[in-house]
Design a protein around this motif. Structure first.
Motif, PDB file in Angstrom:
ATOM      1  N   GLN A   1       7.289  13.801   0.283  1.00  0.00           N
ATOM      2  CA  GLN A   1       6.701  14.357  -0.933  1.00  0.00           C
ATOM      3  C   GLN A   1       5.296  13.830  -1.172  1.00  0.00           C
ATOM      4  OE1 GLN A   1       7.993  16.796  -2.637  1.00  0.00           O
ATOM      5  NE2 GLN A   1       6.365  16.862  -4.182  1.00  0.00           N
ATOM      6  N   LEU A   2       5.041  12.593  -0.763  1.00  0.00           N
ATOM      7  CA  LEU A   2       3.697  12.035  -0.882  1.00  0.00           C
ATOM      8  C   LEU A   2       2.684  12.917  -0.162  1.00  0.00           C
ATOM      9  CD1 LEU A   2       1.753   9.642  -1.581  1.00  0.00           C
ATOM     10  CD2 LEU A   2       2.431   8.638   0.616  1.00  0.00           C
ATOM     11  N   PHE A   3       3.067  13.483   0.977  1.00  0.00           N
ATOM     12  CA  PHE A   3       2.165  14.345   1.737  1.00  0.00           C
ATOM     13  C   PHE A   3       2.090  15.745   1.131  1.00  0.00           C
ATOM     14  CE2 PHE A   3       2.667  10.814   4.492  1.00  0.00           C
ATOM     15  CZ  PHE A   3       1.503  10.761   5.249  1.00  0.00           C
ATOM     16  N   VAL A   4       3.171  16.200   0.516  1.00  0.00           N
ATOM     17  CA  VAL A   4       3.114  17.470  -0.211  1.00  0.00           C
ATOM     18  C   VAL A   4       2.125  17.360  -1.363  1.00  0.00           C
ATOM     19  CG1 VAL A   4       4.428  19.094  -1.641  1.00  0.00           C
ATOM     20  CG2 VAL A   4       5.484  18.101   0.408  1.00  0.00           C
ATOM     21  N   GLN A   5       2.080  16.195  -1.986  1.00  0.00           N
ATOM     22  CA  GLN A   5       1.223  15.944  -3.150  1.00  0.00           C
ATOM     23  C   GLN A   5      -0.150  15.414  -2.756  1.00  0.00           C
ATOM     24  OE1 GLN A   5       5.112  14.862  -5.985  1.00  0.00           O
ATOM     25  NE2 GLN A   5       3.546  13.310  -5.625  1.00  0.00           N
ATOM     26  N   SER A   6      -0.529  15.674  -1.516  1.00  0.00           N
ATOM     27  CA  SER A   6      -1.865  15.308  -1.027  1.00  0.00           C
ATOM     28  C   SER A   6      -2.185  13.836  -1.194  1.00  0.00           C
ATOM     29  CB  SER A   6      -2.939  16.174  -1.718  1.00  0.00           C
ATOM     30  OG  SER A   6      -2.739  17.543  -1.435  1.00  0.00           O
ATOM     31  N   GLY A   7      -1.168  12.987  -0.992  1.00  0.00           N
ATOM     32  CA  GLY A   7      -1.397  11.550  -0.998  1.00  0.00           C
ATOM     33  C   GLY A   7      -1.364  10.888  -2.353  1.00  0.00           C
ATOM     34  N   ILE A   8      -1.025  11.645  -3.386  1.00  0.00           N
ATOM     35  CA  ILE A   8      -1.014  11.102  -4.752  1.00  0.00           C
ATOM     36  C   ILE A   8       0.426  10.820  -5.178  1.00  0.00           C
ATOM     37  CG2 ILE A   8      -1.550  11.572  -7.170  1.00  0.00           C
ATOM     38  CD1 ILE A   8      -3.850  13.340  -6.155  1.00  0.00           C
ATOM     39  N   TRP A   9       0.651   9.646  -5.750  1.00  0.00           N
ATOM     40  CA  TRP A   9       1.987   9.252  -6.196  1.00  0.00           C
ATOM     41  C   TRP A   9       1.892   8.663  -7.595  1.00  0.00           C
ATOM     42  CZ3 TRP A   9       6.303  10.860  -4.214  1.00  0.00           C
ATOM     43  CH2 TRP A   9       7.517  10.268  -4.586  1.00  0.00           C
ATOM     44  N   HIS A  10       2.546   9.320  -8.549  1.00  0.00           N
ATOM     45  CA  HIS A  10       2.512   8.892  -9.950  1.00  0.00           C
ATOM     46  C   HIS A  10       1.080   8.676 -10.437  1.00  0.00           C
ATOM     47  CE1 HIS A  10       6.777   8.834  -9.981  1.00  0.00           C
ATOM     48  NE2 HIS A  10       6.942   7.677  -9.364  1.00  0.00           N
ATOM     49  N   GLY A  11       0.216   9.587 -10.043  1.00  0.00           N
ATOM     50  CA  GLY A  11      -1.154   9.552 -10.519  1.00  0.00           C
ATOM     51  C   GLY A  11      -2.099   8.672  -9.744  1.00  0.00           C
TER      52      GLY A  11
ATOM     53  N   ARG B   1       0.805  -1.224   0.000  1.00  0.00           N
ATOM     54  CA  ARG B   1       0.000   0.000   0.000  1.00  0.00           C
ATOM     55  C   ARG B   1       0.837   1.273   0.000  1.00  0.00           C
ATOM     56  NH1 ARG B   1      -2.479  -4.024   2.708  1.00  0.00           N
ATOM     57  NH2 ARG B   1      -4.767  -4.259   2.456  1.00  0.00           N
ATOM     58  N   LEU B   2       2.042   1.191   0.531  1.00  0.00           N
ATOM     59  CA  LEU B   2       2.890   2.381   0.658  1.00  0.00           C
ATOM     60  C   LEU B   2       4.308   2.145   0.168  1.00  0.00           C
ATOM     61  CD1 LEU B   2       3.264   5.307   1.750  1.00  0.00           C
ATOM     62  CD2 LEU B   2       3.910   4.274   3.953  1.00  0.00           C
ATOM     63  N   PHE B   3       4.968   1.128   0.703  1.00  0.00           N
ATOM     64  CA  PHE B   3       6.380   0.923   0.401  1.00  0.00           C
ATOM     65  C   PHE B   3       6.617   0.587  -1.072  1.00  0.00           C
ATOM     66  CE2 PHE B   3       6.991  -0.696   5.040  1.00  0.00           C
ATOM     67  CZ  PHE B   3       6.784   0.589   5.515  1.00  0.00           C
ATOM     68  N   GLU B   4       5.876  -0.356  -1.611  1.00  0.00           N
ATOM     69  CA  GLU B   4       6.094  -0.751  -3.005  1.00  0.00           C
ATOM     70  C   GLU B   4       5.765   0.378  -3.980  1.00  0.00           C
ATOM     71  OE1 GLU B   4       4.072  -4.451  -3.678  1.00  0.00           O
ATOM     72  OE2 GLU B   4       5.177  -5.462  -2.064  1.00  0.00           O
ATOM     73  N   PRO B   5       4.649   1.106  -3.801  1.00  0.00           N
ATOM     74  CA  PRO B   5       4.411   2.256  -4.687  1.00  0.00           C
ATOM     75  C   PRO B   5       5.533   3.291  -4.659  1.00  0.00           C
ATOM     76  CG  PRO B   5       2.391   1.679  -3.556  1.00  0.00           C
ATOM     77  CD  PRO B   5       3.489   0.849  -2.934  1.00  0.00           C
ATOM     78  N   LEU B   6       6.168   3.450  -3.497  1.00  0.00           N
ATOM     79  CA  LEU B   6       7.277   4.405  -3.377  1.00  0.00           C
ATOM     80  C   LEU B   6       8.598   3.826  -3.875  1.00  0.00           C
ATOM     81  CD1 LEU B   6       6.595   6.000   0.146  1.00  0.00           C
ATOM     82  CD2 LEU B   6       6.173   7.021  -2.092  1.00  0.00           C
ATOM     83  N   GLY B   7       8.602   2.550  -4.223  1.00  0.00           N
ATOM     84  CA  GLY B   7       9.823   1.920  -4.725  1.00  0.00           C
ATOM     85  C   GLY B   7      10.768   1.444  -3.645  1.00  0.00           C
TER      86      GLY B   7
ATOM     87  N   THR C   1      -3.778   7.432  -6.032  1.00  0.00           N
ATOM     88  CA  THR C   1      -4.028   7.891  -4.665  1.00  0.00           C
ATOM     89  C   THR C   1      -3.592   6.823  -3.674  1.00  0.00           C
ATOM     90  OG1 THR C   1      -5.899   9.278  -5.339  1.00  0.00           O
ATOM     91  CG2 THR C   1      -5.787   8.622  -3.022  1.00  0.00           C
ATOM     92  N   ILE C   2      -2.585   7.148  -2.881  1.00  0.00           N
ATOM     93  CA  ILE C   2      -2.102   6.252  -1.837  1.00  0.00           C
ATOM     94  C   ILE C   2      -2.877   6.513  -0.541  1.00  0.00           C
ATOM     95  CG2 ILE C   2      -0.093   5.451  -0.546  1.00  0.00           C
ATOM     96  CD1 ILE C   2       0.057   4.962  -3.584  1.00  0.00           C
ATOM     97  N   ILE C   3      -3.086   7.789  -0.234  1.00  0.00           N
ATOM     98  CA  ILE C   3      -3.837   8.224   0.936  1.00  0.00           C
ATOM     99  C   ILE C   3      -4.797   9.319   0.475  1.00  0.00           C
ATOM    100  CG2 ILE C   3      -3.714   9.141   3.287  1.00  0.00           C
ATOM    101  CD1 ILE C   3      -0.744   8.344   3.327  1.00  0.00           C
ATOM    102  N   PRO C   4      -6.081   9.258   0.816  1.00  0.00           N
ATOM    103  CA  PRO C   4      -7.015  10.309   0.410  1.00  0.00           C
ATOM    104  C   PRO C   4      -6.541  11.694   0.850  1.00  0.00           C
ATOM    105  CG  PRO C   4      -8.220   8.430   1.263  1.00  0.00           C
ATOM    106  CD  PRO C   4      -6.761   8.164   1.548  1.00  0.00           C
ATOM    107  N   SER C   5      -6.704  12.666  -0.026  1.00  0.00           N
ATOM    108  CA  SER C   5      -6.194  14.013   0.244  1.00  0.00           C
ATOM    109  C   SER C   5      -6.790  14.631   1.498  1.00  0.00           C
ATOM    110  CB  SER C   5      -6.459  14.924  -0.961  1.00  0.00           C
ATOM    111  OG  SER C   5      -7.849  15.038  -1.210  1.00  0.00           O
ATOM    112  N   SER C   6      -8.047  14.342   1.791  1.00  0.00           N
ATOM    113  CA  SER C   6      -8.669  14.927   2.978  1.00  0.00           C
ATOM    114  C   SER C   6      -7.964  14.470   4.249  1.00  0.00           C
ATOM    115  CB  SER C   6     -10.153  14.544   3.040  1.00  0.00           C
ATOM    116  OG  SER C   6     -10.305  13.131   3.084  1.00  0.00           O
ATOM    117  N   LEU C   7      -7.532  13.210   4.274  1.00  0.00           N
ATOM    118  CA  LEU C   7      -6.823  12.691   5.439  1.00  0.00           C
ATOM    119  C   LEU C   7      -5.408  13.246   5.514  1.00  0.00           C
ATOM    120  CD1 LEU C   7      -7.975   8.955   5.368  1.00  0.00           C
ATOM    121  CD2 LEU C   7      -8.791  10.777   6.877  1.00  0.00           C
ATOM    122  N   VAL C   8      -4.748  13.366   4.375  1.00  0.00           N
ATOM    123  CA  VAL C   8      -3.405  13.941   4.335  1.00  0.00           C
ATOM    124  C   VAL C   8      -3.439  15.375   4.868  1.00  0.00           C
ATOM    125  CG1 VAL C   8      -1.568  14.773   2.817  1.00  0.00           C
ATOM    126  CG2 VAL C   8      -2.531  12.488   2.484  1.00  0.00           C
TER     127      VAL C   8
END
Length: 294
Positions: free
Chosen positions: A202-212, A164-170, A214-221
């Protein structure tokens, strides 16, 4: 203009393992002064625990407003203090649950019936003042949150976060620490590279979006990195340090990510500075605050 952070650090005579400046989602300057390998990030681990809770919330595994005690192992039911039962995940994630000692390990010497191999039992037996709901920074809240989150998702937190988090971030295998009970520590113990910490922030700067995606919903971020309680240093969100315009992920001895979402600018650095970590944080904050695009 991006060199200024490195110039100010050099002028102060502070040594870094490495650092990275990210602007508009792109790493624009990275310098390593030691091997580009994972280093202990200490309390920056708390922000990873926050991410786990946010993701679990988005999957309806738990809710931040839920009472944390209901997710602890049932074997603790008889020793949960009544005031503890009123405390939510949010209370613990904002360090406003109770005036705990700093480390879970310290509880063993502060309770009458102690078990060095059961941190949760010792914590629940602590004679703390649950009427004191002011900000008290401690590793205990993050440990309890991580343990409760593991029970909510039904698996070790590292296993839950991997797809959910580690693999998307590489990220590959990440060093981390467990408690004697086998729970992810949640408060400290992880090791990351400069780039890994930078990407996570950076994931939190981008409101939870990574390479298009959504890893975490922006409202929660946005809730997590917004000031939820006031502190002597400014503000605190959900295991994130905050000001009116920035947020930070911070370890104890000079491991830090600090960003201005409005400027789309961040500084990430790793170091080992037991005596000068505050000075280093001030240099990074000043760089962010005073940055102006030419």
């Amino acid at each position: 203009m991006f060199d200024r952070f490195f110039e100010d650090v050099a002028a102060a005579g502070i040594k870094l393992h490495g650092a990275q400046i990210t602007y508009r989602g792109v790493p624009v300057l990275k310098r390593c002064f030691d091997a580009d390998i994972p280093y202990p990030v200490y309390s920056a681990t708390k922000s990873v625990t926050s991410a786990a809770v946010l993701i679990a919330h988005s999957e309806d595994k738990l809710y931040i407003t839920d009472k944390l005690y209901s997710y602890l192992d049932k074997r603790y039911a008889d020793i949960v203090p009544e005031p503890f039962k009123s405390l939510s995940f949010r209370d613990f994630m904002t360090m406003s649950a109770a005036p705990y000692p700093f480390r879970p390990q310290e509880a063993v010497s502060l309770v009458e019936v102690a078990d060095k191999n059961d941190w949760i039992s010792n914590i629940l037996r602590l004679p703390v003042d649950y009427t004191d709901r002011s900000f008290h920074y401690s590793n205990i809240p993050a440990y309890l949150v991580g343990a409760a989150c593991e029970n909510a998702v039904g698996m070790p937190l590292i296993d839950y976060l991997s797809p959910r988090l580690f693999e998307p971030l590489g990220w590959n295998k990440i060093p981390y620490q467990r408690s004697p009970e086998g729970h992810f520590y949640g408060a400290t113990g992880m090791e990351l590279t400069v780039s890994q910490l930078a990407d996570f922030g950076q994931l939190f700067v981008q409101s939870g979006i990574w390479h298009g995606s959504t890893i975490i919903p922006s409202s929660l971020v946005n809730e997590a990195v917004r000031t939820q309680v006031k502190t002597e240093k400014g503000g605190y969100g959900y295991f994130f340090w905050t000001t009116d315009t920035t947020f930070a992920i911070s370890g104890k001895w000079g491991q830090r990510f600090v960003a201005s979402p409005e400027k789309q600018l961040s500084v990430t650095y790793l170091s080992h500075q037991p005596e000068r970590s505050g000075e280093l944080a001030d240099i990074a904050q000043r760089f962010i605050d005073e940055f102006q695009e030419v």
